[in-house]
Design an enzyme around this catalytic site. Structure first.
Site, PDB file in Angstrom:
ATOM      1  N   GLY A 114       0.769  -1.237   0.000  1.00  0.00           N
ATOM      2  CA  GLY A 114       0.000   0.000   0.000  1.00  0.00           C
ATOM      3  C   GLY A 114       0.799   1.285   0.000  1.00  0.00           C
ATOM      4  N   GLU A 155       4.603  -6.109   3.133  1.00  0.00           N
ATOM      5  CA  GLU A 155       4.420  -6.916   1.914  1.00  0.00           C
ATOM      6  C   GLU A 155       4.335  -5.958   0.742  1.00  0.00           C
ATOM      7  OE1 GLU A 155       1.437 -10.553   3.299  1.00  0.00           O
ATOM      8  OE2 GLU A 155       0.651  -8.882   2.170  1.00  0.00           O
ATOM      9  N   ARG A 186       4.658  -2.447  -5.092  1.00  0.00           N
ATOM     10  CA  ARG A 186       4.852  -1.215  -5.868  1.00  0.00           C
ATOM     11  C   ARG A 186       6.029  -0.385  -5.348  1.00  0.00           C
ATOM     12  NH1 ARG A 186       0.389   0.658  -8.415  1.00  0.00           N
ATOM     13  NH2 ARG A 186      -0.851  -0.440  -6.855  1.00  0.00           N
ATOM     14  N   ARG A 192      -1.948  -0.814 -17.079  1.00  0.00           N
ATOM     15  CA  ARG A 192      -2.521   0.118 -16.104  1.00  0.00           C
ATOM     16  C   ARG A 192      -3.184   1.343 -16.753  1.00  0.00           C
ATOM     17  NH1 ARG A 192      -0.022   2.571 -12.657  1.00  0.00           N
ATOM     18  NH2 ARG A 192      -1.389   2.264 -10.894  1.00  0.00           N
ATOM     19  N   TYR A 239      -7.103   1.354 -15.793  1.00  0.00           N
ATOM     20  CA  TYR A 239      -7.448   2.304 -14.720  1.00  0.00           C
ATOM     21  C   TYR A 239      -7.323   3.752 -15.170  1.00  0.00           C
ATOM     22  CZ  TYR A 239      -5.443  -1.593 -11.845  1.00  0.00           C
ATOM     23  OH  TYR A 239      -5.085  -2.793 -11.291  1.00  0.00           O
ATOM     24  N   CYS A 248      -6.603  -3.650 -30.901  1.00  0.00           N
ATOM     25  CA  CYS A 248      -7.866  -3.203 -31.469  1.00  0.00           C
ATOM     26  C   CYS A 248      -8.821  -2.866 -30.337  1.00  0.00           C
ATOM     27  CB  CYS A 248      -8.444  -4.294 -32.367  1.00  0.00           C
ATOM     28  SG  CYS A 248      -7.302  -4.771 -33.658  1.00  0.00           S
ATOM     29  N   GLU A 249      -8.374  -1.942 -29.506  1.00  0.00           N
ATOM     30  CA  GLU A 249      -9.140  -1.467 -28.356  1.00  0.00           C
ATOM     31  C   GLU A 249      -8.801   0.001 -28.227  1.00  0.00           C
ATOM     32  OE1 GLU A 249     -11.165  -2.610 -25.986  1.00  0.00           O
ATOM     33  OE2 GLU A 249     -11.209  -4.682 -26.714  1.00  0.00           O
TER      34      GLU A 249
HETATM   35  C1  LIG Z   1      -0.987  -6.725  -4.065  1.00  0.00           C
HETATM   36  C2  LIG Z   1      -0.688  -7.063  -2.651  1.00  0.00           C
HETATM   37  C3  LIG Z   1       0.402  -6.485  -1.993  1.00  0.00           C
HETATM   38  C4  LIG Z   1       1.294  -5.454  -2.635  1.00  0.00           C
HETATM   39  O1  LIG Z   1       0.615  -4.283  -2.898  1.00  0.00           O
HETATM   40  P1  LIG Z   1       1.403  -2.987  -3.407  1.00  0.00           P
HETATM   41  O2  LIG Z   1       0.321  -2.023  -3.689  1.00  0.00           O
HETATM   42  O3  LIG Z   1       2.143  -3.390  -4.621  1.00  0.00           O
HETATM   43  O4  LIG Z   1       2.283  -2.557  -2.301  1.00  0.00           O
HETATM   44  C5  LIG Z   1       0.662  -6.890  -0.706  1.00  0.00           C
HETATM   45  N1  LIG Z   1      -0.113  -7.814  -0.065  1.00  0.00           N
HETATM   46  C6  LIG Z   1      -1.167  -8.389  -0.659  1.00  0.00           C
HETATM   47  C7  LIG Z   1      -1.960  -9.397   0.075  1.00  0.00           C
HETATM   48  C8  LIG Z   1      -1.494  -8.029  -1.960  1.00  0.00           C
HETATM   49  O5  LIG Z   1      -2.552  -8.599  -2.557  1.00  0.00           O
END
Ligand SMILES: *Cc1c(COP(=O)(O)O)cnc(C)c1O
Length: 426
Positions: free
Chosen positions: A237, A279, A282, A317, A321, A348-349
């Site tokens: 996140g 975790e 990005r 992306r 989005y 073709c989009e």
């Molecule tokens: C996608 C995901 C992440 C990584 O998210 P980022 O936005 O790339 O930091 C971490 N944990 C879980 C469970 C995810 O599905």
């Protein structure tokens, strides 16, 4: 003028594409390593800290190996991500398995590898027990507080806003208590908490705010259930500034903010042995990868189009989005951005546009374009629509040399699941 500096120069890029034709995803080893070290430094105050790289962001063995050397584990959500982690030498506590809507085979493999299993739902307790025949001693539960998650409200809106109440992930507060009680009764001894409330946050406040919620709950869960909570997983996140005018997150400030919450909530509750995990996907890779592509067509109708040799199948992306990815025309870094273009791929989009109404320097046929920040959720979201083939991935090493870390797909790969492979042996 707001600018983003590519990690390759035009001269370097022209050399690289002589060997590996465009389009290619290029990764910056130096940037990846330095960033990982900053993260570990920011959380060095926490004894058990570990980053479990979200494999789905960049599922490329050479990248996982670099991150392993920097002390990271992997966060997997599928069978093949678990297989890749095993093949790259990750095992046991180095693997986190955070999945949802999980097939039984995935739980069986996660258990065989000794991965830490993060349960997305209370019904996964009997499902897991049924799949693997027992409840692991070390287990984690994913929390979803519901409602709306907001941070830093201002007149322009909220700095961070996301909608956990509408997200399919995680357990309610009541379910967390019930899950811990059930798991404990079934023999679990080491407990973890996980939550992912907002994505791509550009704020130093997100992790500290999330940490406060989870630390408070950890204290409550310990009191309610007597469970020994040994780790709290802040998940992913932390965002990156896709736009040049956006601020950059300061990981040192984020780490200090989390430390403050830890000292205010967990330490007084006698829980100063709790390890913190992240975790991130990005944040670990996003800025350290780019898509290198060449301008091959210019078309002037009701708008001015530049057609490049990459398409949404290489980086989806923007198409799905409307995500912004900055573009640099190599060799024209200092030229005025006085031309307005749509930069398109060949699907073709009509959504296959890397940029719409983007002010860029005048682009000539053959110019190399850097599409920035494709290092995470870039190559990995690729697909084969329109019979498009996935590109190669190339690592720009610390010494300036390059290494092919994934070859480009060929038509034979595309047809490999069909019974017409004989066609290619003629
Ligand atoms: C996608 C995901 C992440 C990584 O998210 P980022 O936005 O790339 O930091 C971490 N944990 C879980 C469970 C995810 O599905």
């Amino acid at each position: 003028m707001n600018k983003k500096k590519p990690f390759v120069t035009k001269e370097q890029a022209e050399e690289i594409v002589k060997q590996y034709p465009t389009p290619i995803h290029l990764y910056d080893e130096k940037g990846i390593r330095e960033n990982a070290r900053r993260l570990y430094q920011a959380f060095s105050w926490n004894k058990g800290f570990k980053e479990y790289f979200a494999v789905k962001a960049t599922p490329t063995p050479r990248i996982l190996q670099i991150l392993k050397e920097e002390g990271c584990g992997t966060d997997c959500s599928s069978y093949t991500e678990l297989m890749m982690s095993e093949a790259c030498g990750f095992s046991g506590k180095e693997i986190m398995f955070s999945s949802n809507d999980t097939p039984a085979e995935d739980f069986i493999l996660a258990d065989r590898l000794g991965a830490t299993i993060n349960l997305d739902d209370i019904t996964h307790i009997p499902f897991l027990e049924n799949a693997i025949g027992h409840i692991p001693e070390r287990i984690c539960c994913r929390y979803n507080p519901g409602g709306v998650f907001q941070l830093g409200g201002s007149e322009e809106g909220f700095q961070v806003m996301d909608n956990p109440g509408d997200a399919k992930y995680g357990m309610t507060r009541e379910q967390m208590t019930e899950a811990y009680k059930t798991l404990k009764a079934k023999g679990a001894k080491e407990f973890g908490i996980h939550a992912f409330l907002a994505s791509n946050t550009i704020s130093n406040e997100y992790y500290p705010a999330l940490a406060r919620i989870l630390f408070q709950m950890a204290v409550e869960l310990k009191e309610e259930t007597g469970a020994h909570i040994t780790f709290i997983n802040l998940s992913g996140g932390i965002g990156i500034p896709y736009r040049p005018e956006q601020p950059v997150n300061d990981i040192a400030i984020i780490g200090e903010g989390v430390r403050k919450a830890y000292e205010e909530i967990l330490v007084p509750a006698g829980m100063d042995d709790v390890a913190l995990y992240t975790e991130l996907g990005r944040y670990m890779l996003g800025p350290y990868g780019c898509l290198l592509t060449r301008a091959i067509h210019e078309k002037n109708t009701y708008k001015n189009y530049i057609g490049v040799d990459a398409c949404a199948a290489n980086l989806m992306r923007p198409a799905i989005y409307g995500a912004y990815h900055h573009i640099t025309v190599l060799g024209k870094e200092d030229a005025p951005c006085d031309h307005k273009y749509d930069v398109t791929g060949s699907l073709c989009e009509n959504c296959d546009k890397f940029a719409v109404d983007r002010m860029l320097p005048k682009i000539d046929m053959g110019d190399l374009l850097v599409i920035h920040d494709s290092g995470a959720h870039g190559f990995s979201m690729g697909y084969n629509y329109n019979g498009k083939l996935r590109s190669a991935e190339v690592l720009l090493k610390e010494d300036g040399s390059t290494e092919l870390i994934r070859r480009a797909e060929t038509p034979a790969d595309y047809f490999a699941t069909l019974d017409i492979t004989g066609l290619f042996n003629k």
